[in-house]
Each structure stands twice: as structure tokens, then as C-alpha cells.
Write an enzyme that holds these catalytic residues in place. Structure first.
Site, PDB file in Angstrom:
ATOM      1  N   HIS A   1      -1.694   0.189  -9.796  1.00 12.46           N
ATOM      2  CA  HIS A   1      -2.362  -0.735  -8.853  1.00 12.46           C
ATOM      3  C   HIS A   1      -2.896  -1.969  -9.587  1.00 12.46           C
ATOM      4  O   HIS A   1      -4.066  -2.323  -9.478  1.00 12.46           O
ATOM      5  CB  HIS A   1      -3.494  -0.014  -8.095  1.00 12.46           C
ATOM      6  CG  HIS A   1      -3.849  -0.708  -6.810  1.00 12.46           C
ATOM      7  ND1 HIS A   1      -4.212  -0.037  -5.661  1.00 12.46           N
ATOM      8  CD2 HIS A   1      -3.896  -2.029  -6.485  1.00 12.46           C
ATOM      9  CE1 HIS A   1      -4.477  -0.907  -4.696  1.00 12.46           C
ATOM     10  NE2 HIS A   1      -4.279  -2.129  -5.186  1.00 12.46           N
TER      11      HIS A   1
ATOM     12  N   ARG B   1       0.844  -1.192   0.000  1.00 16.29           N
ATOM     13  CA  ARG B   1       0.000   0.000   0.000  1.00 16.29           C
ATOM     14  C   ARG B   1       0.879   1.242   0.000  1.00 16.29           C
ATOM     15  O   ARG B   1       1.963   1.242   0.609  1.00 16.29           O
ATOM     16  CB  ARG B   1      -0.908   0.021   1.240  1.00 16.29           C
ATOM     17  CG  ARG B   1      -2.129  -0.879   1.152  1.00 16.29           C
ATOM     18  CD  ARG B   1      -3.130  -0.402   0.107  1.00 16.29           C
ATOM     19  NE  ARG B   1      -4.341  -1.192   0.031  1.00 16.29           N
ATOM     20  CZ  ARG B   1      -4.581  -2.167  -0.844  1.00 16.29           C
ATOM     21  NH1 ARG B   1      -3.659  -2.512  -1.724  1.00 16.29           N
ATOM     22  NH2 ARG B   1      -5.750  -2.794  -0.868  1.00 16.29           N
TER      23      ARG B   1
HETATM   24  P1  NAP Z   1      -1.999 -10.733   5.323  1.00 11.26           P
HETATM   25  O1  NAP Z   1      -2.136 -12.189   5.029  1.00 11.26           O
HETATM   26  O2  NAP Z   1      -2.908 -10.112   6.328  1.00 11.26           O
HETATM   27  O3  NAP Z   1      -0.482 -10.490   5.730  1.00 11.26           O
HETATM   28  C1  NAP Z   1      -0.033  -9.296   6.281  1.00 11.26           C
HETATM   29  C2  NAP Z   1       1.371  -9.492   6.765  1.00 11.26           C
HETATM   30  O4  NAP Z   1       1.860  -8.248   7.264  1.00 11.26           O
HETATM   31  C3  NAP Z   1       1.464 -10.499   7.920  1.00 11.26           C
HETATM   32  O5  NAP Z   1       2.617 -11.277   7.797  1.00 11.26           O
HETATM   33  C4  NAP Z   1       1.563  -9.596   9.151  1.00 11.26           C
HETATM   34  O6  NAP Z   1       2.245 -10.163  10.252  1.00 11.26           O
HETATM   35  C5  NAP Z   1       2.382  -8.463   8.582  1.00 11.26           C
HETATM   36  N1  NAP Z   1       2.219  -7.264   9.414  1.00 11.26           N
HETATM   37  C6  NAP Z   1       1.100  -6.545   9.646  1.00 11.26           C
HETATM   38  N2  NAP Z   1       1.353  -5.535  10.496  1.00 11.26           N
HETATM   39  C7  NAP Z   1       2.665  -5.620  10.822  1.00 11.26           C
HETATM   40  C8  NAP Z   1       3.524  -4.874  11.655  1.00 11.26           C
HETATM   41  N3  NAP Z   1       3.075  -3.826  12.356  1.00 11.26           N
HETATM   42  N4  NAP Z   1       4.811  -5.241  11.729  1.00 11.26           N
HETATM   43  C9  NAP Z   1       5.279  -6.315  11.043  1.00 11.26           C
HETATM   44  N5  NAP Z   1       4.511  -7.069  10.223  1.00 11.26           N
HETATM   45  C10 NAP Z   1       3.219  -6.717  10.107  1.00 11.26           C
HETATM   46  O7  NAP Z   1      -2.195  -9.882   4.000  1.00 11.26           O
HETATM   47  P2  NAP Z   1      -1.970 -10.349   2.496  1.00 11.26           P
HETATM   48  O8  NAP Z   1      -3.170 -11.044   1.996  1.00 11.26           O
HETATM   49  O9  NAP Z   1      -0.652 -11.019   2.398  1.00 11.26           O
HETATM   50  O10 NAP Z   1      -1.916  -8.927   1.776  1.00 11.26           O
HETATM   51  C11 NAP Z   1      -0.939  -7.965   2.130  1.00 11.26           C
HETATM   52  C12 NAP Z   1      -1.311  -6.622   1.544  1.00 11.26           C
HETATM   53  O11 NAP Z   1      -1.090  -6.611   0.140  1.00 11.26           O
HETATM   54  C13 NAP Z   1      -2.782  -6.244   1.665  1.00 11.26           C
HETATM   55  O12 NAP Z   1      -3.079  -5.720   2.949  1.00 11.26           O
HETATM   56  C14 NAP Z   1      -2.953  -5.219   0.586  1.00 11.26           C
HETATM   57  O13 NAP Z   1      -2.706  -3.953   1.137  1.00 11.26           O
HETATM   58  C15 NAP Z   1      -1.853  -5.561  -0.425  1.00 11.26           C
HETATM   59  N6  NAP Z   1      -2.385  -6.002  -1.721  1.00 11.26           N
HETATM   60  C16 NAP Z   1      -2.027  -5.300  -2.837  1.00 11.26           C
HETATM   61  C17 NAP Z   1      -2.489  -5.688  -4.085  1.00 11.26           C
HETATM   62  C18 NAP Z   1      -2.064  -4.977  -5.323  1.00 11.26           C
HETATM   63  O14 NAP Z   1      -2.581  -5.249  -6.392  1.00 11.26           O
HETATM   64  N7  NAP Z   1      -1.103  -4.076  -5.241  1.00 11.26           N
HETATM   65  C19 NAP Z   1      -3.322  -6.824  -4.189  1.00 11.26           C
HETATM   66  C20 NAP Z   1      -3.682  -7.494  -3.037  1.00 11.26           C
HETATM   67  C21 NAP Z   1      -3.198  -7.081  -1.805  1.00 11.26           C
HETATM   68  P3  NAP Z   1       1.646 -11.459  11.011  1.00 11.26           P
HETATM   69  O15 NAP Z   1       1.829 -12.592  10.021  1.00 11.26           O
HETATM   70  O16 NAP Z   1       2.488 -11.598  12.187  1.00 11.26           O
HETATM   71  O17 NAP Z   1       0.197 -11.160  11.263  1.00 11.26           O
END
Ligand code: NAP
Length: 309
Positions: free
Chosen positions: A272, A224
Site C-alpha cells: 500500500h 482498493r
Molecule cells: P475519485 O476522484 O473519487 O474517483 C473515483 C472514480 O471512480 C470516478 O471516476 C468515479 O466515477 C469512479 N467510480 C466510482 N464508482 C463507480 C462505479 N460504481 N462504476 C464506475 N465508476 C465508478 O477518487 P480518486 O481520488 O481518483 O481515488 C480513487 C481511489 O484510489 C481512492 O478511492 C482510493 O481507494 C485509491 N487510492 C489508493 C492509494 C494507494 O496508495 N494505493 C492512494 C490514494 C488513493 P465518476 O467520475 O462518474 O464519479
């Protein structure tokens, strides 16, 4: 009969309708899948923030709000949303992200821009190093970050991952918490951001943390926009400490036409598109959660409101 209200971009309804109907039928669930329903009669909301729905309080019977998006930062703090909120974890979205992240990582690793973009007559016979000599770090080891990490590790990159809680993922050196961030950054020749946007992650890449990365390293942001302090990144790019950036996400989208990122030759802006939810596979996930709701089982991919993701 259960009522499922589709509250996402109206143009997407016909595509989702077909696949949701197919999956519901497969599961033997009789449902009224609609774009219009009295709020008090709705059992499940299939939701995306690009719908007009902002007030969830009239949906008193709703068992869950099932997001079609992985990122939930725009709704997680909505006070009227008291129903369980599930984010999207979709194998199509995951595969798309693996391909986009791997593509751009290989591009920087192999120095492909030098030959593709530069129209000069370059005949530099230096071979790029092998992946095993190019340490890559991923901030965010969730559904997307861990899958991208494993794909890159399979290609031979030494992959380091960073998350909030401790992790053990085969083939990846894992660090966590504020104390683990410095370790994760100090080897990052290529840094991939796949964190959610929360108050804790905002500006995580700032003057201080950018300086902790090796000189000449590259940033790929498909998480993001607010993860990066843009002013600090522009300064670091200007000083050559960060040599290049590939940015898919921004604080303001579309990225304003006068933003300096558009004009810098070492910055790639993508609109995006790193990965989107895929209708066919997302419908399966939505229906799987509806089945769980009907059976009284815990929902998958529940958002933790206190953590914000
Ligand atoms: P997710 O499964 O919720 O994973 C988030 C990761 O971030 C987890 O490993 C979490 O740690 C870590 N995290 C969160 N807060 C943290 C902090 N304060 N310090 C350290 N680590 C932290 O999410 P996801 O499905 O992988 O997606 C990740 C992000 O990708 C989404 O939130 C979205 O913003 C982005 N995204 C972008 C696109 C695009 O097209 N550009 C598409 C889809 C998603 P824990 O494992 O310990 O909880």
C-alpha cells in the site's frame, strides 16, 4: 479564533502542524490547531481513520471533517458522521500515483521482469512493441485515474477509461456505466484499477469480468483490495488468462503471511505504497477548504454519502 482538531495519526502532527500553520498564516486565519479540544468547541476536524476518533456526534459545531486520505470507505457509512466530509485530492498524492502507475505499466509493457528477475542467460533480441500497440484501460476516471490516463496517453499508450458518469477527457476513450465496462475491458492488455471501494465496486473484477479481458493481460491494482475477487484472480492467473498482477492494496492489510499472492512468481505485492498524501501539498488543500468554510463557500471534494465516495 477557530479551533482545528487534528485527529489523525498522532506521530504525524508535528509535520502537519508546521505546514498547516504556514498555510493558515498565509490566508490570514487565526486558529488554534490542536490535538486536544472539547468536542463542542471544534470548528474543523482534520481527520484520518488511523486516529481513535469514531464518534463524531459530540462535534456539534464542526463545519467539516477534512480527510487526509483519498479513500473514505472506512468512515463514509459512520452514522455519527453527519458533518460535511471532504476527501483528499492532493497534487503530491496525484503525482505519486502517476509515477507508480506509469512505472509498473512500463515494466509490464517492456517485459522488464524477464531481464531483471530472471538470472538465466537470456539473449532474446525481440524488441518490445511500442506503447501505441499496447492498449491500457483504467477503471476509475477520478482525480487519480484521469491523471494517470493522461500521463500514459502522453507516452503513446491507447488509453481507455471507465467511470460511473459519462466523461470527455482529451486523449482518452471514455466509457461509463455497467454497459460500458465490457467495452473497457475487452481491449485491456494492461488494466489499472483506481476505483473507490463501495458496495457497487466490490468484486468488480470477478470470474466473469476477468474473462472479458484479452488472454495474457495484466492487472495493476492501486485502488482498493475489495475491487478484486481474489479467488477468481488466482484461478485466472493459474489458467494463464491473466498473465501477471501487481497488487498494492488488499482486503486485509498487511497481507497475511500465508496468502498465496506472496508466493506466486507472476504476482508482485507492494505494501500500500502506490501513493501517499504529501504533507506540504495536503496542508494547502485542507486550509483551502477551511477558508471556503469561513467564507460560506461550498467545500471542495465533498463525499457523496449515497454513492460512498
Ligand atoms: P475519485 O476522484 O473519487 O474517483 C473515483 C472514480 O471512480 C470516478 O471516476 C468515479 O466515477 C469512479 N467510480 C466510482 N464508482 C463507480 C462505479 N460504481 N462504476 C464506475 N465508476 C465508478 O477518487 P480518486 O481520488 O481518483 O481515488 C480513487 C481511489 O484510489 C481512492 O478511492 C482510493 O481507494 C485509491 N487510492 C489508493 C492509494 C494507494 O496508495 N494505493 C492512494 C490514494 C488513493 P465518476 O467520475 O462518474 O464519479
Amino acid at each position: 479564533m477557530i479551533n482545528i482538531l487534528f485527529a489523525a495519526c498522532p506521530e504525524q502532527f508535528s509535520r502537519y502542524e508546521r505546514h498547516l500553520t504556514r498555510c493558515l498564516k498565509q490566508e490570514g486565519i487565526t486558529a488554534n490547531l490542536t490535538t486536544s479540544c472539547a468536542p463542542a468547541d471544534v470548528d474543523y476536524l482534520v481527520y484520518a481513520p488511523n486516529s481513535a476518533l469514531r464518534d463524531f456526534s459530540p462535534y456539534t459545531r464542526c463545519k467539516a471533517v477534512l480527510s487526509l486520505w483519498a479513500g473514505v470507505e472506512t468512515i463514509v457509512s459512520n452514522k455519527s458522521l453527519t458533518q460535511p466530509l471532504c476527501r483528499m485530492v492532493d497534487k503530491g498524492l496525484r503525482q505519486g500515483m502517476i509515477e507508480w502507475v506509469t512505472g509498473h505499466t512500463l515494466r509490464y509493457h517492456l517485459g522488464m521482469d524477464k531481464h531483471i528477475v530472471n538470472s538465466g542467460q537470456i539473449w532474446d533480441e525481440a524488441n518490445p512493441p511500442l506503447a501505441q500497440h499496447r492498449p491500457v484501460t483504467i477503471l476509475g476516471m477520478g482525480a487519480l485515474g484521469s491523471s494517470c490516463g493522461q500521463a500514459l496517453a502522453q507516452l503513446g499508450f491507447p488509453v481507455t477509461g471507465w467511470s460511473r458518469s459519462p466523461k470527455a477527457i482529451e486523449g482518452i476513450t471514455c466509457h461509463n456505466g455497467p454497459e460500458g465496462l465490457k467495452k473497457a475491458l475487452q481491449t485491456a492488455q494492461i488494466l489499472i484499477l483506481l476505483l473507490p471501494d463501495t458496495p457497487q465496486t466490490e468484486n468488480i473484477m470477478n470470474t466473469n469480468t476477468l474473462a472479458q479481458m484479452p488472454k495474457g493481460s495484466v492487472i495493476i491494482n492501486s485502488g482498493r483490495g475489495p475491487l478484486i475477487d481474489d479467488k477468481a484472480l488466482l484461478e485466472s492467473l493459474d489458467q494463464g488468462h491473466i498473465s501477471a498482477a501487481c497488487l498494492d492494496v488488499f482486503r486485509i492489510e498487511p497481507l497475511p503471511k500465508d496468502h498465496p499472492y506472496w508466493t506466486l512468481p507472476n504476482v508482485t505485492v507492494t505494501p500500500h505504497i502506490a501513493s501517499g498524501t504529501r504533507t506540504v501539498t495536503a496542508a494547502e488543500v485542507v486550509v483551502e477548504n477551511i477558508v471556503r468554510g469561513e467564507q460560506g463557500l461550498p467545500f471542495l471534494y465533498l463525499v457523496d454519502r449515497t454513492l460512498g465516495y
